[in-house]
Design an enzyme around this catalytic site. Structure first.
Site, PDB file in Angstrom:
ATOM      1  N   HIS A  46     -80.586 -93.733  17.790  1.00  0.00           N
ATOM      2  CA  HIS A  46     -81.283 -93.148  18.940  1.00  0.00           C
ATOM      3  C   HIS A  46     -80.552 -93.393  20.254  1.00  0.00           C
ATOM      4  O   HIS A  46     -80.726 -92.648  21.221  1.00  0.00           O
ATOM      5  CB  HIS A  46     -82.710 -93.702  19.021  1.00  0.00           C
ATOM      6  N   ASP A 101     -78.112 -72.700   9.487  1.00  0.00           N
ATOM      7  CA  ASP A 101     -77.818 -71.942   8.266  1.00  0.00           C
ATOM      8  C   ASP A 101     -76.397 -72.266   7.808  1.00  0.00           C
ATOM      9  O   ASP A 101     -75.427 -71.862   8.442  1.00  0.00           O
ATOM     10  CB  ASP A 101     -77.981 -70.445   8.538  1.00  0.00           C
TER      11      ASP A 101
END
Length: 449
Positions: A162, A394
């Protein structure tokens, strides 16, 4: 038949390096330091590709990951903090054989079940994301796991430190990797090439030093990258996805416009959705109306700074906002959606306060607030965003059928993302006990009637 006792078998762990002989040192900014010891963010993307073979999948993902890391060198490196006299930095060195660890696994589970919306044990998702090694002096930045589901498809688990990546940088990296895999080329569109410039982040008030001093104080007065302990998740915690359609959001917005007397309200999709979730969460808990609730969210500050940072700025550029002492009573109020309207008005005030002048206050406040907060106080926060476009990842086999932020089960967060079908709706992910799932689901449905 759904397999609720699916097994995930680790087949191999490989190191994927960028084709680069260049070393890199990238210091953390105060935007990064605010998240230094918080748990990593785990995401898992599910792809339904029944005809896919494991060998072709792994080959394409490995080669395209290597090519993508050429643009994202910090992700192949390590976070290092070895002296109290220095601040943490990301270091990539080909001489040290720095690389991203890619875990290859196979599961006999039901991909359609895991990628559905219905209640599923939260622990089922833990084996789909890799661990991120962390010690006092060093931490890996990124780890990836590809889990193959024979005759069904695969999942892609991504664990990100993070203090190195926010949601926007993570989404940008995933879309860049997907682009390289689908197009089979190393060149990236301009909007997927990260900006690694750190000089443009100014620190006129010495916020970096203030944050570092607080982290050192929290670690027995020594520098340490070890993370705060994560909550242990039991088998009674269920993961569920709820959906707001574009029409639902429109109706909720119109309800506020009709019933609220406040002026210049922020009625964005985020405010409407989060206010609705807050209302359902507070009413789900019920209890003493005089109790306090901790409510927060984080906002992208790239465009809010003066001068603004480029949209492709690599790293964290988010600042938390909210209140640790929100009174439950006004949100619990019944009749004509009063609790929901109160939540919208409250969020509007916080959003209006998102300005550079409040960055230091907002980033230092949690250190003091958590010290005085009593155990058991209800906490509500947000992971993800409806603006990340994560469903655009994708890799050449179609868009993901579902994206989950696994770590919302550790910190009472809810996850928000755009609907995967591109309809303009919002997916809301929660992790709750069974009785709470039933109460929350009922409130969520009734409030839309």
């Amino acid at each position: 038949m759904v397999n609720f006792n699916s097994a995930v078998n680790i087949l191999e762990v490989v190191q994927v390096s960028p084709p680069s002989s260049n070393s890199l040192t990238l210091p953390l900014t105060y935007f990064d330091l605010g998240w230094l010891k918080l748990h990593p963010v785990d995401r898992v993307l599910f792809y339904h590709v029944p005809e896919l073979t494991r060998s072709s999948l792994i080959s394409k993902l490995k080669s395209s990951l290597s090519a993508t890391l050429l643009h994202y060198l910090p992700l192949a490196g390590r976070l290092v903090w070895d002296s109290i006299k220095t601040k943490p930095s990301i270091v990539y060195s080909p001489d040290d054989k720095d690389a991203v660890y890619l875990t290859v696994a196979e599961s006999n589970g039901d991909l359609s079940h895991l990628s559905g919306d219905e209640p599923r044990p939260a622990t089922e998702f833990h084996s789909l994301v890799p661990e991120l090694p962390v010690s006092d002096e060093s931490a890996r930045v990124l780890a990836v796991q590809v889990t193959f589901f024979p005759n069904q498809g695969f999942s892609l688990g991504v664990t990100a430190h993070h203090a190195v990546l926010d949601g926007k940088t993570t989404a940008m990296f995933l879309k860049a990797w997907a682009h390289n895999c689908k197009q089979e080329q190393e060149a990236l569109p301009h909007d997927l090439v990260p900006s690694l410039d750190r000089i443009i982040v100014q620190d006129p008030t010495g916020l970096e030093t203030k944050l570092l001093n607080r982290w050192i104080s929290a670690s027995n007065n020594k520098p340490s990258l070890k993370l705060f302990p994560s909550k242990i998740i039991g088998s009674d915690i269920l993961r569920v996805t709820y959906r707001l359609t574009r029409e639902d959001i429109k109706k909720l917005r119109e309800r506020v416009e009709t019933e609220s007397h406040a002026k210049q309200l922020r009625l964005s999709t985020f405010v409407i959705t989060y206010a609705y979730v807050i209302t359902c969460m507070v009413k789900m808990r019920g209890g003493d109306p005089t109790r306090f609730v901790c409510v927060g969210f984080a906002s992208d500050f790239r465009s809010r700074l003066n001068p603004p940072l480029p949209p492709t700025f690599f790293g964290n550029c988010i600042v938390g906002s909210g209140d640790f002492d929100v009174k439950a009573e006004p949100i619990l109020e019944e009749g004509e959606g009063k609790g929901f309207i109160t939540a919208v008005e409250t969020l509007t005030g916080w959003v209006n306060g998102l300005c550079p002048e409040n960055i230091e206050k907002n980033m230092l406040l949690p250190f003091e607030a958590f010290k005085r907060m009593e155990p058991g106080r209800q906490m509500i926060s947000v992971a993800g965003s409806t603006r990340l476009g994560i469903y655009g990842s994708d890799f050449g086999w179609g868009k993901p059928v579902k994206v989950e932020i696994v770590t919302i089960d550790k910190d009472a967060s809810v996850s928000l993302s755009e609907s995967g079908d591109g309809s303009g709706g919002v997916e809301v992910g929660v992790c709750l006990k069974k009785d709470d799932v039933e109460r929350f689901g009922s409130l969520f449905s009734i409030g839309l009637e």
